[in-house]
Every structure is written in structure tokens, then in C-alpha cells.
Design a protein around this motif. Structure first.
Motif, PDB file in Angstrom:
ATOM      1  N   LEU A 111      -0.741   8.635  -1.983  1.00  0.00           N
ATOM      2  CA  LEU A 111      -2.033   8.847  -1.277  1.00  0.00           C
ATOM      3  C   LEU A 111      -1.501   9.849  -0.158  1.00  0.00           C
ATOM      4  O   LEU A 111      -0.227  10.118   0.166  1.00  0.00           O
TER       5      LEU A 111
ATOM      6  N   ARG B 249      -5.333   8.098   4.404  1.00  0.00           N
ATOM      7  CA  ARG B 249      -4.983   6.722   3.786  1.00  0.00           C
ATOM      8  C   ARG B 249      -5.674   5.548   4.127  1.00  0.00           C
ATOM      9  O   ARG B 249      -6.255   4.831   3.206  1.00  0.00           O
TER      10      ARG B 249
ATOM     11  N   TRP C 252      -8.424   3.255   1.439  1.00  0.00           N
ATOM     12  CA  TRP C 252      -8.307   1.916   1.518  1.00  0.00           C
ATOM     13  C   TRP C 252      -9.620   1.313   1.744  1.00  0.00           C
ATOM     14  O   TRP C 252     -10.077   0.354   1.235  1.00  0.00           O
TER      15      TRP C 252
ATOM     16  N   CYS D  14       0.924  -1.218  -0.090  1.00  0.00           N
ATOM     17  CA  CYS D  14       0.166  -0.056  -0.091  1.00  0.00           C
ATOM     18  C   CYS D  14       0.900   1.258  -0.071  1.00  0.00           C
ATOM     19  O   CYS D  14       0.558   2.187  -0.584  1.00  0.00           O
TER      20      CYS D  14
ATOM     21  N   LYS E 193      -2.145   9.165   7.951  1.00  0.00           N
ATOM     22  CA  LYS E 193      -2.340   7.809   8.196  1.00  0.00           C
ATOM     23  C   LYS E 193      -3.865   7.479   7.951  1.00  0.00           C
ATOM     24  O   LYS E 193      -4.458   6.494   7.276  1.00  0.00           O
TER      25      LYS E 193
END
Length: 119
Positions: free
Chosen positions: A49, A56, A60, A44, A53
Motif C-alpha cells: 500500500l 494506508r 484499511w 497489515c 501512513k
């Protein structure tokens, strides 16, 4: 598969969720990049992106819940791949998205070379 994030059964994947996921340009770019790479799974972290965190993770999760990708946790990172059965469930959809993205890029970039209207 141990460590794999949950995804909806393919028969529960609906077009509204898929189109909503693909409406975001970052998520669409990830799917298009997966389409352009060799089949398989990729870290990933290899995708561009946002740095946060939580952001992101959100992207996902939206792609997973829409039924577009499979993602698995592997210790310090996670890996992603396109969902194999997606193209069977929605034949041609991703190719249309890819063609539309290409056409959109062409209309946004300046024309190269000479312009026939200015001769």
C-alpha cells in the motif's frame, strides 16, 4: 475482541459500500490477496500500500467500514483478515470480483506466443 477495530454488523453491510470500496484498485488488490492466502490474519504491513501512513489508514478504514475485513491492533502493528461472514452475506461476490480482475489483467497484458491473425 479487545483491540479490534469497529465494523458494521453484517446485516447492515450494503452492496453500494462494498462496491465503492472494491472500486479502488489498491483495496481490491488487498482483498484479492487475502482471498489467495491461507485463511487467517496477516500483518497489515505485509500488503503493498502507499507509504504515507494516513493513506494506508484510509484504505484499511474503507475496507472495514464496507464490512469486508476485520482488523485488530496489536501493539506496534495491526493485523487483518477477511470477514468470515461476508461470503455468507454476499455469496459469490468476491469470486466474481476475482474473475473480473483476472479478465481485466488479461486484456491489459500483451498476448504471448504467435498471433493467429499474423500468419
Amino acid at each position: 475482541m479487545p483491540g479490534e477495530f469497529p465494523i458494521p454488523p453484517i446485516n447492515e453491510v450494503n452492496l453500494d459500500d462494498v462496491l465503492a470500496a472494491l472500486a479502488d484498485r489498491l483495496r481490491r488488490a488487498v482483498v484479492l490477496e487475502l482471498m489467495n492466502r491461507a485463511p487467517g490474519e496477516y500483518p497489515c504491513s505485509s500488503f503493498t500500500l502507499p507509504k504515507a501512513k494516513s493513506t494506508r489508514t484510509h484504505h484499511w478504514r474503507v475496507l472495514r467500514q464496507a464490512g469486508l475485513i476485520r482488523q485488530r491492533d496489536a501493539g506496534n502493528g495491526s493485523f487483518v483478515r477477511l470477514r468470515d461472514e461476508f461470503t455468507e452475506h454476499f455469496p459469490g461476490l468476491l469470486e466474481v470480483v476475482k474473475a473480473g480482475d483476472r479478465a481485466s489483467a488479461l486484456t491489459k497484458s500483451p498476448a504471448s506466443g504467435t498471433d493467429a491473425d499474423h500468419s
